[in-house]
Design a protein around this motif. Structure first.
Motif, PDB file in Angstrom:
ATOM      1  N   LYS A   1       0.548  -1.131   0.047  1.00 38.36           N
ATOM      2  CA  LYS A   1      -0.001  -0.067   0.053  1.00 38.36           C
ATOM      3  C   LYS A   1       0.699   1.056   0.070  1.00 38.36           C
ATOM      4  CE  LYS A   1      -4.271  -1.536   1.910  1.00 38.36           C
ATOM      5  NZ  LYS A   1      -5.268  -1.661   3.317  1.00 38.36           N
ATOM      6  N   GLY A   2       2.027   1.243   0.577  1.00 40.54           N
ATOM      7  CA  GLY A   2       2.917   2.460   0.551  1.00 40.54           C
ATOM      8  C   GLY A   2       3.665   2.736  -0.693  1.00 40.54           C
ATOM      9  N   MET A   3       3.539   1.890  -1.495  1.00 45.36           N
ATOM     10  CA  MET A   3       3.967   1.851  -2.926  1.00 45.36           C
ATOM     11  C   MET A   3       2.975   2.168  -4.077  1.00 45.36           C
ATOM     12  SD  MET A   3       6.727  -1.172  -3.118  1.00 45.36           S
ATOM     13  CE  MET A   3       7.957  -1.303  -1.807  1.00 45.36           C
ATOM     14  N   LEU A   4       1.759   2.208  -3.556  1.00 39.17           N
ATOM     15  CA  LEU A   4       0.515   2.426  -4.405  1.00 39.17           C
ATOM     16  C   LEU A   4       0.216   4.198  -4.412  1.00 39.17           C
ATOM     17  CD1 LEU A   4      -1.904  -0.290  -3.683  1.00 39.17           C
ATOM     18  CD2 LEU A   4      -0.427   0.182  -5.909  1.00 39.17           C
ATOM     19  N   PRO A   5      -0.406   4.759  -5.411  1.00 39.64           N
ATOM     20  CA  PRO A   5      -0.893   6.254  -5.164  1.00 39.64           C
ATOM     21  C   PRO A   5      -1.672   6.421  -3.936  1.00 39.64           C
ATOM     22  CG  PRO A   5      -1.218   5.353  -7.371  1.00 39.64           C
ATOM     23  CD  PRO A   5      -0.881   4.064  -6.515  1.00 39.64           C
ATOM     24  N   LYS A   6      -1.480   7.574  -3.441  1.00 43.45           N
ATOM     25  CA  LYS A   6      -2.287   8.008  -2.323  1.00 43.45           C
ATOM     26  C   LYS A   6      -3.407   8.788  -2.704  1.00 43.45           C
ATOM     27  CE  LYS A   6       1.569   6.871  -0.142  1.00 43.45           C
ATOM     28  NZ  LYS A   6       2.626   5.975  -0.896  1.00 43.45           N
ATOM     29  N   THR A   7      -4.193   8.349  -3.519  1.00 45.53           N
ATOM     30  CA  THR A   7      -5.405   8.745  -3.934  1.00 45.53           C
ATOM     31  C   THR A   7      -6.805   7.865  -3.858  1.00 45.53           C
ATOM     32  OG1 THR A   7      -4.970   7.897  -6.233  1.00 45.53           O
ATOM     33  CG2 THR A   7      -4.309  10.073  -5.657  1.00 45.53           C
TER      34      THR A   7
END
Length: 147
Positions: free
Chosen positions: A111-117
């Motif tokens: 999750k830390g490597m996915l966009p924060k949107t």
């Protein structure tokens, strides 16, 4: 001079084909595993990748409890969260996270490597992580990927 007209491809919802992928996390370094899983979830491994659409595959990660951390990260790496109450800072080492919930270590890293949107939150729902080798998604006939 002859000008060529090129059009940028943009996937439509009807063009998106979602597959199921199975990845075994046994003896895999956490960061390298997570970055590959994030790429597959995002759809960057497909030629139909479109940045504003969920074009990625559904990913099943098994044996999350056997993931590997190099060096002294198991005891020294800390994860931070806040309870949203005054003085509510909580710190947890990777070893404590692995002991309490083996799937949370892999889930947090991906999750830390996915966009924060909003799109990143939607993409994160396509990830399924299991501590052991058994998973309930055999009906989807996932393709096994070796990392």
């Amino acid at each position: 001079m002859d000008t060529l007209s090129f059009k940028t491809y943009s996937a439509k919802p009807s063009d998106i084909e979602k597959n199921w992928v199975l990845i075994d996390a046994e003896d895999q370094p956490l960061g390298r595993l997570s970055s590959e899983v994030a790429k597959i979830l995002r759809g960057k491994t497909k030629p139909t990748f479109t940045p504003h659409m969920d074009t990625g595959d559904n990913v099943i990660v098994i044996n999350a409890e056997k993931v590997k951390l190099t060096g002294k990260k198991m005891t020294d790496k800390t994860y931070f969260r806040h309870t949203f109450y005054p003085g509510g800072e909580r710190f947890e080492t990777a070893a404590e996270m692995l002991e309490k919930d083996p799937t949370s270590l892999v889930t947090t890293a991906v999750k830390g490597m996915l966009p924060k949107t909003k799109l990143g939150n939607k993409i994160a729902t396509n990830l399924r992580v299991y501590a052991g080798p058994v998973h309930p998604h055999t009906a989807q006939e996932p393709e096994i990927i070796e990392l």
